[in-house]
Write a protein that holds these residues in place. Structure first.
Motif, mmCIF file in Angstrom:
data_model
loop_
_atom_site.group_PDB
_atom_site.id
_atom_site.type_symbol
_atom_site.label_atom_id
_atom_site.label_comp_id
_atom_site.label_asym_id
_atom_site.label_seq_id
_atom_site.Cartn_x
_atom_site.Cartn_y
_atom_site.Cartn_z
ATOM 1 N N THR A 140 0.832 -1.207 0.000
ATOM 2 C CA THR A 140 0.000 0.000 0.000
ATOM 3 C C THR A 140 0.860 1.249 0.000
ATOM 4 O OG1 THR A 140 -0.137 0.141 2.430
ATOM 5 C CG2 THR A 140 -1.803 -1.203 1.304
ATOM 6 N N GLU A 191 -0.385 -7.582 -4.470
ATOM 7 C CA GLU A 191 -1.579 -6.768 -4.671
ATOM 8 C C GLU A 191 -1.299 -5.356 -4.176
ATOM 9 O OE1 GLU A 191 -6.168 -6.177 -3.041
ATOM 10 O OE2 GLU A 191 -4.934 -7.830 -2.294
ATOM 11 N N ARG A 193 -2.604 -1.502 -3.290
ATOM 12 C CA ARG A 193 -3.797 -0.722 -2.931
ATOM 13 C C ARG A 193 -3.377 0.648 -2.407
ATOM 14 N NH1 ARG A 193 -6.936 -4.283 1.410
ATOM 15 N NH2 ARG A 193 -6.754 -6.346 0.447
ATOM 16 N N GLN A 194 -4.259 1.630 -2.625
ATOM 17 C CA GLN A 194 -4.022 2.952 -2.067
ATOM 18 C C GLN A 194 -4.479 2.978 -0.614
ATOM 19 O OE1 GLN A 194 -6.047 5.644 -0.978
ATOM 20 N NE2 GLN A 194 -4.428 7.177 -0.974
#
Length: 289
Positions: A140, A191, A193-194
């Motif tokens: 992230t 993966e 993500r923000q």
């Protein structure tokens, strides 16, 4: 840069991202925001601030905050944490998770992706048995711009040269014009993500390993405490926390104990006694840090 404009940028970055900008950092603001001002068709930073003042928080404000974030990273940065991961921590977790056959790893503030991709390659190289496990690496970052770069898996020659052993370049990368492209097999292991670390983390599951390195140094004391408290709630009781070399939990959160593993400082939750491998070759620090 006018003092009022500096204070506007400073307050915006602190309120929205907890980034602390002292007055001596005004040069940094100028060097990072002048290119953004030109991109937005504005002549100066003063024009940029004036435009932001006339509108509510929106895309332009977000671009300014992203421009002010530090995205320094490299493959195998500070090699010791990855040696600890390879030689001690992953073998221990594989033993403990032999029934569930599940591992969860989170790289917070991942920037352009070198850290999570390093972990993915390390697993691919050293733990073939995990191919049959449910292993998820979450990465992230606050910046959507750097996350877009990270997902692409493309790196320039300088980035590839920084810390990445030549055999791994040959094995996992392919030359694409002026860049090197990471193979799809490794990219798919991560993966992206923000996530803004100062916001709530409802979508973050419980983790076995958390990397949140070289980011706490940019926050004030209360923000550091808040983030470590949220990490504590997302870390399994026998999990591991990695911080940057200049960072510590000392005087911030006494739930953590520092442990030395392969010359790397790792943090674990206080009171956990390892029921699986009690004789592992690690040295617990005598003080909390």
């Amino acid at each position: 840069m006018e003092t009022a404009d500096f204070e506007y940028i400073r307050d915006l970055c602190h309120q929205r991202a907890a980034i602390v900008l002292d007055l001596e950092k005004s040069y940094l603001i100028e060097s990072r925001l002048q290119p953004l001002a030109r991109t937005e068709g504005l002549g100066t930073i003063a024009d940029l601030v004036a435009k932001m003042r006339t509108t509510g928080y929106g895309t332009l404000h977000g671009k300014v905050i992203e421009a002010m974030t530090t995205n320094e990273t490299s493959f195998f940065r500070d090699l010791q944490p990855f040696e600890a991961l390879k030689k001690v921590i992953l073998p221990e977790l594989i033993a403990r998770r032999s029934l569930s056959r599940q591992l969860r790893i989170w790289c917070a503030a991942c920037s352009t992706g070198q850290e999570p991709y390093t972990i993915a390659m390390l697993i691919e190289e050293n733990f073939p048995q995990l191919a049959a496990w449910d292993v998820k690496i979450l990465a992230t970052d606050l910046s959507t711009q750097v996350l877009e770069r990270a997902r692409s898996g493309r790196f320039n020659q300088i980035e590839v040269n920084r810390g990445l052993p030549s055999p791994l370049v040959v094995k996992y990368f392919q030359r694409n014009g002026m860049q090197w492209e990471l193979c799809e097999r490794v990219r798919n292991k991560v993966e992206f993500r923000q996530l803004n670390l100062i916001d709530a983390w409802p979508a973050i599951n419980t983790m076995d390993i958390v990397f949140i390195r070289n980011v706490l140094i940019y926050f004030d004391v209360q923000t550091k405490k808040d983030i470590l408290g949220k990490v504590r709630n997302k870390l399994r009781c026998d999990g591991y926390l990695f911080l940057g070399g200049a960072e510590s939990t000392f005087s911030l959160d006494d739930s953590f104990v520092r442990t030395e593993v392969e010359k790397a400082s790792i943090y674990r939750l206080k009171g956990y006694d390892d029921p699986v491998l009690p004789t592992r070759a690690v040295k617990a620090a005598s003080v909390r840090a």
